[in-house]
Scaffold this motif. Structure first.
Motif, short mmCIF file in Angstrom:
data_model
loop_
_atom_site.label_atom_id
_atom_site.label_comp_id
_atom_site.label_asym_id
_atom_site.label_seq_id
_atom_site.Cartn_x
_atom_site.Cartn_y
_atom_site.Cartn_z
N LEU A 4 -26.31 121.37 90.09
CA LEU A 4 -25.16 120.56 90.46
C LEU A 4 -25.00 119.39 89.50
N ALA A 5 -26.10 118.74 89.15
CA ALA A 5 -26.05 117.63 88.20
C ALA A 5 -25.61 118.12 86.82
N GLY A 6 -26.06 119.30 86.41
CA GLY A 6 -25.65 119.86 85.12
C GLY A 6 -24.16 120.17 85.07
N ILE A 7 -23.62 120.69 86.18
CA ILE A 7 -22.19 120.99 86.24
C ILE A 7 -21.38 119.71 86.17
N VAL A 8 -21.78 118.70 86.96
CA VAL A 8 -21.03 117.44 87.01
C VAL A 8 -21.10 116.71 85.68
N LEU A 9 -22.31 116.57 85.13
CA LEU A 9 -22.45 115.86 83.86
C LEU A 9 -21.77 116.62 82.71
N GLY A 10 -21.86 117.95 82.72
CA GLY A 10 -21.18 118.74 81.70
C GLY A 10 -19.67 118.58 81.77
N GLY A 11 -19.12 118.60 82.98
CA GLY A 11 -17.69 118.38 83.14
C GLY A 11 -17.26 117.00 82.72
N PHE A 12 -18.11 116.01 83.03
CA PHE A 12 -17.81 114.63 82.63
C PHE A 12 -17.83 114.49 81.11
N ILE A 13 -18.81 115.08 80.47
CA ILE A 13 -18.89 115.02 79.00
C ILE A 13 -17.71 115.77 78.38
N GLY A 14 -17.31 116.89 78.98
CA GLY A 14 -16.15 117.62 78.49
C GLY A 14 -14.88 116.80 78.57
N GLU A 15 -14.69 116.07 79.67
CA GLU A 15 -13.52 115.20 79.80
C GLU A 15 -13.56 114.06 78.79
N LEU A 16 -14.74 113.49 78.56
CA LEU A 16 -14.86 112.39 77.60
C LEU A 16 -14.56 112.83 76.17
N THR A 17 -14.96 114.05 75.84
CA THR A 17 -14.79 114.52 74.46
C THR A 17 -13.47 115.24 74.23
N SER A 18 -12.60 115.29 75.23
CA SER A 18 -11.34 116.03 75.06
C SER A 18 -10.42 115.38 74.03
N GLY A 19 -10.53 114.08 73.82
CA GLY A 19 -9.70 113.39 72.85
C GLY A 19 -10.31 113.29 71.46
N VAL A 20 -11.58 113.67 71.32
CA VAL A 20 -12.26 113.60 70.02
C VAL A 20 -11.97 114.89 69.26
N ALA A 21 -11.51 114.74 68.02
CA ALA A 21 -11.06 115.90 67.24
C ALA A 21 -12.14 116.96 67.05
N GLY A 22 -13.33 116.57 66.71
CA GLY A 22 -14.39 117.55 66.43
C GLY A 22 -15.07 118.10 67.67
N LEU A 23 -14.90 117.45 68.82
CA LEU A 23 -15.60 117.87 70.03
C LEU A 23 -14.66 118.33 71.14
N SER A 24 -13.39 118.46 70.86
CA SER A 24 -12.44 118.82 71.92
C SER A 24 -12.69 120.23 72.45
N TRP A 25 -13.38 121.08 71.72
CA TRP A 25 -13.68 122.44 72.16
C TRP A 25 -14.60 122.46 73.38
N LEU A 26 -15.33 121.37 73.61
CA LEU A 26 -16.21 121.31 74.78
C LEU A 26 -15.44 121.31 76.08
N ASN A 27 -14.18 120.86 76.05
CA ASN A 27 -13.37 120.81 77.26
C ASN A 27 -12.54 122.08 77.45
N TYR A 28 -12.72 123.07 76.60
CA TYR A 28 -12.00 124.33 76.73
C TYR A 28 -12.57 125.11 77.92
N GLY A 29 -11.69 125.59 78.78
CA GLY A 29 -12.18 126.34 79.93
C GLY A 29 -11.06 126.92 80.75
N GLN A 30 -11.42 127.36 81.93
CA GLN A 30 -10.48 128.02 82.82
C GLN A 30 -10.60 127.41 84.21
N SER A 31 -9.46 127.21 84.86
CA SER A 31 -9.41 126.75 86.24
C SER A 31 -8.95 127.88 87.13
#
Length: 87
Positions: free
Chosen positions: A18-45
């Motif tokens: 649960l902590a891994g899912i939450v922290l991973g999602g949080f890091i994905g949201e934080l890096t969505s605006g960074v050009a080189g790391l925006s791929w971390l927020n790629y996913g499916q809802s």
């Protein structure tokens, strides 16, 4: 206490996942605006696009569930499993 294979606690695994899912999602949201790391927020809802409302007259219950799986949350789950195995 419920013990899993090798005497490890299943609740510890659940909490780490649960902590891994939450922290991973949080890091994905934080890096969505960074050009080189925006791929971390790629996913499916998936889930309910509109909540289901149950009106019982004096009680109204609203059900809704949406799950967003991103690459960062998958990385968080993998890291949680690795940490669990090291414990």
């Amino acid at each position: 206490m419920s013990k899993g294979i090798g005497g490890k606690n299943n609740w510890a695994l659940f909490l780490l996942l649960l902590a891994g899912i939450v922290l991973g999602g949080f890091i994905g949201e934080l890096t969505s605006g960074v050009a080189g790391l925006s791929w971390l927020n790629y996913g499916q809802s998936f889930g309910f696009s509109n909540p289901i409302v149950l009106n019982l007259g004096i009680l109204v219950i609203t059900f809704g569930l949406t799950i967003k799986i991103t690459i960062a949350s998958i990385v968080g789950v993998v890291l949680a499993i690795i940490i669990y195995r090291l414990l």
